[in-house]
Design an enzyme around this catalytic site. Sequence first.
Site, PDB file in Angstrom:
ATOM      1  N   ASP A  20       0.838  -1.198   0.000  1.00 42.12           N
ATOM      2  CA  ASP A  20       0.000   0.000   0.000  1.00 42.12           C
ATOM      3  C   ASP A  20       0.879   1.257   0.000  1.00 42.12           C
ATOM      4  OD1 ASP A  20       0.905  -0.308   2.574  1.00 42.12           O
ATOM      5  OD2 ASP A  20      -1.033   0.005   3.542  1.00 42.12           O
ATOM      6  N   SER A  21       2.212   1.069   0.060  1.00 38.82           N
ATOM      7  CA  SER A  21       3.143   2.182  -0.162  1.00 38.82           C
ATOM      8  C   SER A  21       2.972   2.742  -1.572  1.00 38.82           C
ATOM      9  CB  SER A  21       4.584   1.737   0.072  1.00 38.82           C
ATOM     10  OG  SER A  21       4.870   0.551  -0.643  1.00 38.82           O
TER      11      SER A  21
ATOM     12  N   ASP B 138      -1.009  -6.082  -0.081  1.00 36.67           N
ATOM     13  CA  ASP B 138      -1.470  -5.418   1.142  1.00 36.67           C
ATOM     14  C   ASP B 138      -2.975  -5.196   1.089  1.00 36.67           C
ATOM     15  OD1 ASP B 138       0.708  -5.069   2.817  1.00 36.67           O
ATOM     16  OD2 ASP B 138       1.211  -3.063   2.068  1.00 36.67           O
TER      17      ASP B 138
ATOM     18  N   GLU C  77       8.588  -4.251  10.971  1.00 33.62           N
ATOM     19  CA  GLU C  77       9.067  -2.982  10.431  1.00 33.62           C
ATOM     20  C   GLU C  77       9.604  -2.073  11.531  1.00 33.62           C
ATOM     21  OE1 GLU C  77       6.452  -1.167   7.580  1.00 33.62           O
ATOM     22  OE2 GLU C  77       7.519   0.739   7.607  1.00 33.62           O
TER      23      GLU C  77
HETATM   24  N1  LIG Z   1       8.855   5.073  -0.348  1.00 31.84           N
HETATM   25  C1  LIG Z   1       8.388   4.437   0.734  1.00 31.84           C
HETATM   26  N2  LIG Z   1       9.206   3.581   1.378  1.00 31.84           N
HETATM   27  C2  LIG Z   1       8.782   2.913   2.472  1.00 31.84           C
HETATM   28  O1  LIG Z   1       9.571   2.123   3.038  1.00 31.84           O
HETATM   29  C3  LIG Z   1       7.447   3.111   2.917  1.00 31.84           C
HETATM   30  C4  LIG Z   1       6.630   3.988   2.202  1.00 31.84           C
HETATM   31  N3  LIG Z   1       7.122   4.646   1.129  1.00 31.84           N
HETATM   32  N4  LIG Z   1       5.334   4.217   2.569  1.00 31.84           N
HETATM   33  C5  LIG Z   1       4.736   3.375   3.563  1.00 31.84           C
HETATM   34  C6  LIG Z   1       5.682   3.007   4.603  1.00 31.84           C
HETATM   35  C7  LIG Z   1       6.108   4.149   5.494  1.00 31.84           C
HETATM   36  N5  LIG Z   1       7.420   3.721   5.893  1.00 31.84           N
HETATM   37  C8  LIG Z   1       8.342   4.489   6.580  1.00 31.84           C
HETATM   38  C9  LIG Z   1       8.199   5.844   6.698  1.00 31.84           C
HETATM   39  C10 LIG Z   1       9.143   6.606   7.349  1.00 31.84           C
HETATM   40  C11 LIG Z   1      10.247   5.987   7.908  1.00 31.84           C
HETATM   41  C12 LIG Z   1      11.295   6.778   8.585  1.00 31.84           C
HETATM   42  O2  LIG Z   1      12.221   6.220   9.154  1.00 31.84           O
HETATM   43  N6  LIG Z   1      11.184   8.130   8.487  1.00 31.84           N
HETATM   44  C13 LIG Z   1      12.125   9.124   8.960  1.00 31.84           C
HETATM   45  C14 LIG Z   1      12.344   9.069  10.419  1.00 31.84           C
HETATM   46  C15 LIG Z   1      11.110   9.469  11.151  1.00 31.84           C
HETATM   47  C16 LIG Z   1      11.352   9.688  12.608  1.00 31.84           C
HETATM   48  O3  LIG Z   1      12.331   9.160  13.144  1.00 31.84           O
HETATM   49  O4  LIG Z   1      10.546  10.410  13.182  1.00 31.84           O
HETATM   50  C17 LIG Z   1      13.421   9.082   8.151  1.00 31.84           C
HETATM   51  O5  LIG Z   1      14.512   8.971   8.690  1.00 31.84           O
HETATM   52  O6  LIG Z   1      13.284   9.207   6.927  1.00 31.84           O
HETATM   53  C18 LIG Z   1      10.382   4.614   7.795  1.00 31.84           C
HETATM   54  C19 LIG Z   1       9.447   3.873   7.131  1.00 31.84           C
HETATM   55  C20 LIG Z   1       7.777   2.480   5.246  1.00 31.84           C
HETATM   56  N7  LIG Z   1       6.942   2.490   4.057  1.00 31.84           N
HETATM   57  C1  LIG Z   2       7.220  -1.485   3.616  1.00 33.43           C
HETATM   58  C2  LIG Z   2       6.426  -2.705   3.293  1.00 33.43           C
HETATM   59  C3  LIG Z   2       6.602  -3.796   4.297  1.00 33.43           C
HETATM   60  C4  LIG Z   2       4.974  -2.391   3.062  1.00 33.43           C
HETATM   61  O1  LIG Z   2       4.097  -2.765   3.784  1.00 33.43           O
HETATM   62  C5  LIG Z   2       4.636  -1.566   1.890  1.00 33.43           C
HETATM   63  O2  LIG Z   2       5.508  -1.325   1.025  1.00 33.43           O
HETATM   64  O3  LIG Z   2       3.474  -1.151   1.794  1.00 33.43           O
HETATM   65 MG   LIG Z   3       2.255  -1.738   3.454  1.00 30.70          MG
END
Ligand SMILES: Nc1nc(=O)c2c([nH]1)NC[C@@H]1CN(c3ccc(C(=O)N[C@@H](CCC(=O)O)C(=O)O)cc3)CN21
Ligand SMILES: CC(C)C(=O)C(=O)O
Ligand SMILES: [Mg+2]
Length: 272
Positions: free
Chosen positions: A52-53, A91, A190
């Site tokens: 769903d990303s 998803d 995750e």
């Molecule tokens: N392009 C993309 N990649 C992804 O892995 C992803 C999506 N979209 N959309 C749905 C979810 C959202 N996800 C995420 C979103 C943000 C972070 C993240 O670490 N964000 C910040 C830190 C935020 C914080 O610490 O407050 C970063 O470091 O970029 C990780 C996974 C994983 N999924």
């Molecule tokens: C980040 C993965 C596990 C996911 O659920 C997604 O891409 O939607």
């Molecule tokens: Mg997902």
Amino acid sequence: MSVAKKEYKRITVKSLIEMKQNGEKISMLTAYDYTMAKIVDGAGVDVILVGDSASNVMAGHETTLPITLDQMIYHASSVIRAISRALVVVDLPFGSYQSDPKEALRSAIRIMKESGGHAVKLEGGKEIKESIKRILNAGIPVMGHLGLTPQSIYKFGTYTVRAKEEEEAKKLKEDALMLEKAGCFAIVLEKIPAKLAKEVAESVSIPVIGIGAGNGVDGQVLVVHDMLGMTHEFHPRFLRRYMNLYEEMTTSISQYVGDVKSVNFPNDSEQY
Ligand SMILES: Nc1nc(=O)c2c([nH]1)NC[C@@H]1CN(c3ccc(C(=O)N[C@@H](CCC(=O)O)C(=O)O)cc3)CN21
Ligand SMILES: CC(C)C(=O)C(=O)O
Ligand SMILES: [Mg+2]
């Protein structure tokens, strides 16, 4: 005369459990369309996630919440037409399974029937236990998803690492055991501490696939656009970029613009 065609053994939910038993790590990437899925499948990725990303990556939404079941089916059916080896997991989007188990099963059935996907993934633990059981009872394989669950982003407010506190870690471990007992064939973890993810992977017999969960798990998943460097504004610590496609594509596309402007393209051999 028949041309020899490379035959691959299709990956099934059973092969993934065997891979865990044999200590072979599982590779998983997202794909949302035919062309990308063809490349990902051809490169030998074991599991393709129609995530769903797509809501973020394909449609430009800020969160995964807006994407609809119909849109997920459109993406998944495009992916299914491309693959010859990978297992395709889809998803269930936000709002398609949280109301009650019957709604969850109806949504899962629509995915299986209308896209041809092989399994579904749902975010959450014991809150959605009955829905997971209902889907499994219909013969649809279910992948769990614990830790950072982006469909609940407004409950948490941030994308920070999850289950750092003992209480949340305990619930996550219980949820993982519940998912295994219910009959899920795998679990995504995750953005949780690597130590906790390793403990969970060692406590269940089904494969645990991590994203930002360290290397003590049974496999890894990333969003393909992230690992290819197309989403260049997204750089969490867990992401390894194998290419910088954003820059390469920008260079090529601006060359094309220049060639059109200067009438360098098309040349004599590129016309009729
Ligand atoms: N392009 C993309 N990649 C992804 O892995 C992803 C999506 N979209 N959309 C749905 C979810 C959202 N996800 C995420 C979103 C943000 C972070 C993240 O670490 N964000 C910040 C830190 C935020 C914080 O610490 O407050 C970063 O470091 O970029 C990780 C996974 C994983 N999924
Ligand atoms: C980040 C993965 C596990 C996911 O659920 C997604 O891409 O939607
Ligand atoms: Mg997902």
